[in-house]
Scaffold this motif. Structure first.
Motif, PDB file in Angstrom:
ATOM      1  N   LEU A 170      -4.255  -6.555 -14.195  1.00 35.08           N
ATOM      2  CA  LEU A 170      -4.218  -5.113 -14.416  1.00 35.08           C
ATOM      3  C   LEU A 170      -2.906  -4.742 -15.109  1.00 35.08           C
ATOM      4  N   PHE A 225     -10.999  -0.654 -13.419  1.00 34.76           N
ATOM      5  CA  PHE A 225     -10.215  -1.795 -13.886  1.00 34.76           C
ATOM      6  C   PHE A 225      -9.692  -2.594 -12.705  1.00 34.76           C
ATOM      7  N   ARG A 270       0.863   4.506 -21.684  1.00 33.11           N
ATOM      8  CA  ARG A 270      -0.317   4.734 -22.526  1.00 33.11           C
ATOM      9  C   ARG A 270      -0.149   6.085 -23.210  1.00 33.11           C
ATOM     10  N   GLY A 294      -0.552   9.651 -24.502  1.00 39.24           N
ATOM     11  CA  GLY A 294      -1.434  10.739 -24.058  1.00 39.24           C
ATOM     12  C   GLY A 294      -1.430  10.955 -22.554  1.00 39.24           C
ATOM     13  N   TYR A 329      -6.596  11.602  -6.724  1.00 43.34           N
ATOM     14  CA  TYR A 329      -7.834  10.818  -6.744  1.00 43.34           C
ATOM     15  C   TYR A 329      -8.819  11.377  -5.726  1.00 43.34           C
ATOM     16  N   VAL A 379       0.281   5.248  -9.214  1.00 43.78           N
ATOM     17  CA  VAL A 379      -0.536   4.071  -9.564  1.00 43.78           C
ATOM     18  C   VAL A 379      -0.209   2.928  -8.603  1.00 43.78           C
ATOM     19  N   LYS A 434     -17.288  10.972 -22.179  1.00 45.15           N
ATOM     20  CA  LYS A 434     -16.076  11.220 -21.397  1.00 45.15           C
ATOM     21  C   LYS A 434     -14.904  10.295 -21.694  1.00 45.15           C
ATOM     22  N   ASN A 471     -11.727   2.137 -19.045  1.00 47.59           N
ATOM     23  CA  ASN A 471     -10.542   2.914 -19.416  1.00 47.59           C
ATOM     24  C   ASN A 471      -9.821   3.406 -18.173  1.00 47.59           C
ATOM     25  N   ARG A 522      -1.452  11.092  -9.754  1.00 48.85           N
ATOM     26  CA  ARG A 522      -2.754  11.717  -9.961  1.00 48.85           C
ATOM     27  C   ARG A 522      -3.336  12.119  -8.616  1.00 48.85           C
TER      28      ARG A 522
HETATM   29  C1  UD1 Z   1      -8.539  10.269 -17.777  1.00 46.98           C
HETATM   30  C2  UD1 Z   1      -8.502  11.335 -18.823  1.00 46.98           C
HETATM   31  C3  UD1 Z   1      -9.165  12.570 -18.303  1.00 46.98           C
HETATM   32  C4  UD1 Z   1     -10.579  12.252 -17.864  1.00 46.98           C
HETATM   33  C5  UD1 Z   1     -10.538  11.156 -16.823  1.00 46.98           C
HETATM   34  C6  UD1 Z   1     -11.927  10.735 -16.396  1.00 46.98           C
HETATM   35  C7  UD1 Z   1      -6.500  10.980 -20.180  1.00 46.98           C
HETATM   36  C8  UD1 Z   1      -5.154  11.502 -20.576  1.00 46.98           C
HETATM   37  N1  UD1 Z   1      -7.142  11.636 -19.230  1.00 46.98           N
HETATM   38  O1  UD1 Z   1      -7.690  10.701 -16.714  1.00 46.98           O
HETATM   39  O2  UD1 Z   1      -9.192  13.539 -19.292  1.00 46.98           O
HETATM   40  O3  UD1 Z   1     -11.185  13.410 -17.347  1.00 46.98           O
HETATM   41  O4  UD1 Z   1      -9.848  10.031 -17.348  1.00 46.98           O
HETATM   42  O5  UD1 Z   1     -12.574   9.991 -17.366  1.00 46.98           O
HETATM   43  O6  UD1 Z   1      -6.942   9.989 -20.692  1.00 46.98           O
HETATM   44  N2  UD1 Z   1      -3.713   3.404 -15.490  1.00 46.98           N
HETATM   45  C9  UD1 Z   1      -3.070   2.188 -15.510  1.00 46.98           C
HETATM   46  N3  UD1 Z   1      -3.766   1.091 -15.936  1.00 46.98           N
HETATM   47  C10 UD1 Z   1      -5.084   1.155 -16.332  1.00 46.98           C
HETATM   48  C11 UD1 Z   1      -5.722   2.413 -16.310  1.00 46.98           C
HETATM   49  C12 UD1 Z   1      -5.016   3.520 -15.898  1.00 46.98           C
HETATM   50  O7  UD1 Z   1      -1.883   2.089 -15.160  1.00 46.98           O
HETATM   51  O8  UD1 Z   1      -5.642   0.105 -16.717  1.00 46.98           O
HETATM   52  C13 UD1 Z   1      -3.001   4.607 -15.005  1.00 46.98           C
HETATM   53  C14 UD1 Z   1      -2.860   5.706 -16.020  1.00 46.98           C
HETATM   54  O9  UD1 Z   1      -1.683   5.573 -16.750  1.00 46.98           O
HETATM   55  C15 UD1 Z   1      -2.860   6.941 -15.120  1.00 46.98           C
HETATM   56  C16 UD1 Z   1      -3.703   6.532 -13.914  1.00 46.98           C
HETATM   57  O10 UD1 Z   1      -3.769   5.127 -13.938  1.00 46.98           O
HETATM   58  O11 UD1 Z   1      -1.560   7.169 -14.664  1.00 46.98           O
HETATM   59  C17 UD1 Z   1      -5.110   7.095 -13.974  1.00 46.98           C
HETATM   60  O12 UD1 Z   1      -5.694   6.773 -15.234  1.00 46.98           O
HETATM   61  P1  UD1 Z   1      -7.224   7.056 -15.554  1.00 46.98           P
HETATM   62  O13 UD1 Z   1      -8.079   6.519 -14.466  1.00 46.98           O
HETATM   63  O14 UD1 Z   1      -7.499   6.565 -16.935  1.00 46.98           O
HETATM   64  O15 UD1 Z   1      -7.346   8.637 -15.467  1.00 46.98           O
HETATM   65  P2  UD1 Z   1      -6.525   9.781 -16.245  1.00 46.98           P
HETATM   66  O16 UD1 Z   1      -5.797   9.250 -17.402  1.00 46.98           O
HETATM   67  O17 UD1 Z   1      -5.738  10.523 -15.222  1.00 46.98           O
END
Ligand code: UD1
Length: 342
Positions: free
Chosen positions: A219, A207, A299, A301, A237, A276, A88, A202, A235
């Protein structure tokens, strides 16, 4: 075991699989967990046993190994399969597409082929909101057109959805439901099971909790110049226990022959867009702590915003997300503290 009341759960030791196992068992189902621990731990199965007080049959099997999987179909009688087992990580899928295509598609094809062979009719597939990409309309309904996948990971979700749709159409004995998860977060209220990423997380919430635990220094918020109220991405959640309950509702629907046609899709989210920064502030408030963070570049994508229209799941499945963001973020922190011995 009553065949209709038994569910095979591939990837049942994983984050969503373990929570779903608990909800199914507590609702009276027997579950058989199949997992190869490629991204999960034995402790998750032990957690399911502790929470439910029930012995849970567990099989250490890689679902890509069709012969091994066939032995599971021979050994247990079940009508329904929930197929979670998959890789994933979006970034990793860009670096090594073949790893994703072979693992995610071979395991899926093996499951469906054996279901057909053994006349096991019901499959619930873990899809993702990633299939919507940067959607033309928000919130997204199940009818919102999917965008071309931007990662091999996302492509495996789209491809598996299409394969499932075709199999349901052509094979009389196969019925399928795809659940499109938004962003699953949080942990079981017992803190016995939760998300346990390997290495640097990720996803946002692991995180956050690791930063609060002092494992990560700071962070990084990926961009504050998006076209959203506070500039950070939006998003949807969804609490992992609520998400698990959506699986229960979908299995109930399948085993009671209530499906409308042979293949259905449901969004599983809350319907509430959260930024966020809002998530961080809520985490700090409910857990009474401060989190070091800095704004960094976007980031690659990431989509600006995606959240669910949940009307179909609410009305047809009779399911609705119940836990608040605060409760969920509290549970995430309780889990992290337990794992780290804090
Ligand atoms: C990601 C995947 C999605 C997958 C899901 C679960 C992408 C584009 N999408 O969703 O396909 O099903 O994970 O594994 O990668 N953020 C931060 N700092 C961080 C981490 C995240 O600011 O250290 C932000 C991101 O920019 C985003 C939000 O938090 O706006 C959520 O990120 P994340 O938890 O990685 O989920 P998605 O990217 O929405």
């Amino acid at each position: 075991m009553d065949r209709k009341k038994t569910v095979l759960i591939s990837g049942g030791a994983g984050y969503i699989g373990s929570h779903t196992s608990v909800e199914l068992i507590e609702a009276g189902y027997d579950v058989v967990i199949v997992d190869n621990f490629s991204n999960s731990e034995k402790g998750a199965v032990e957690g399911v046993v502790k929470i439910t007080g029930r012995e849970v049959p567990f099989e250490l099997v890689d679902t890509c190994d069709k012969d091994a999987l066939r032995r599971i179909f021979e050994k247990y009688e079940f009508d329904s399969v929930i197929h979670f087992a998959a890789y994933k990580a979006v970034g990793e899928s860009m670096e090594d597409p073949l790893k994703y295509y072979s693992n995610n598609l071979v395991s899926f094809l093996n499951i469906v082929a054996l279901m057909k062979e053994f006349k096991r009719p019901n499959i619930l597939f873990s899809s993702s909101a990633t299939v919507y990409g940067e959607a033309d309309e928000l919130p997204v309904t199940e009818e919102t057109p999917r965008q071309p996948a931007t990662s091999p990971y996302g492509n495996t979700k789209q491809m598996a959805e299409d394969i499932l749709r075709d199999c349901c159409r052509s094979y009389v004995d196969i019925y399928g439901i795809a659940l499109r998860y938004f962003n699953p977060i949080g942990a079981h209220p017992s803190a016995m099971i939760g998300e346990l990423p390997r290495g640097i997380p990720n996803n946002l919430v692991p995180f956050v909790t690791q930063t609060a635990a002092g494992i990560r220094e700071c962070l990084s918020v990926f961009g504050n110049d998006y076209d959203t109220p506070d500039g950070t991405c939006l998003r949807d959640y969804i609490d992992v226990v609520d998400l698990a309950k959506a699986h229960l509702a979908a299995v109930n629907r399948m085993v009671s022959d209530k499906m409308d046609g042979k293949y259905e899709i449901f969004n599983v989210g809350t319907g509430n867009p959260v930024s966020v920064l809002e998530l961080l502030t809520t985490f700090e408030d409910v857990n009474n702590l401060k989190l070091p963070y800095k704004i960094v570049d976007r980031r690659p994508g990431d989509v600006t915003a995606v959240w669910a229209d949940t009307a179909k799941a609410n009305e047809v499945l009779g399911w609705k997300a119940e836990r608040t963001l605060g409760e969920t973020l509290k549970s995430a922190w309780e889990w992290e503290k337990r794992v780290r011995g804090l």
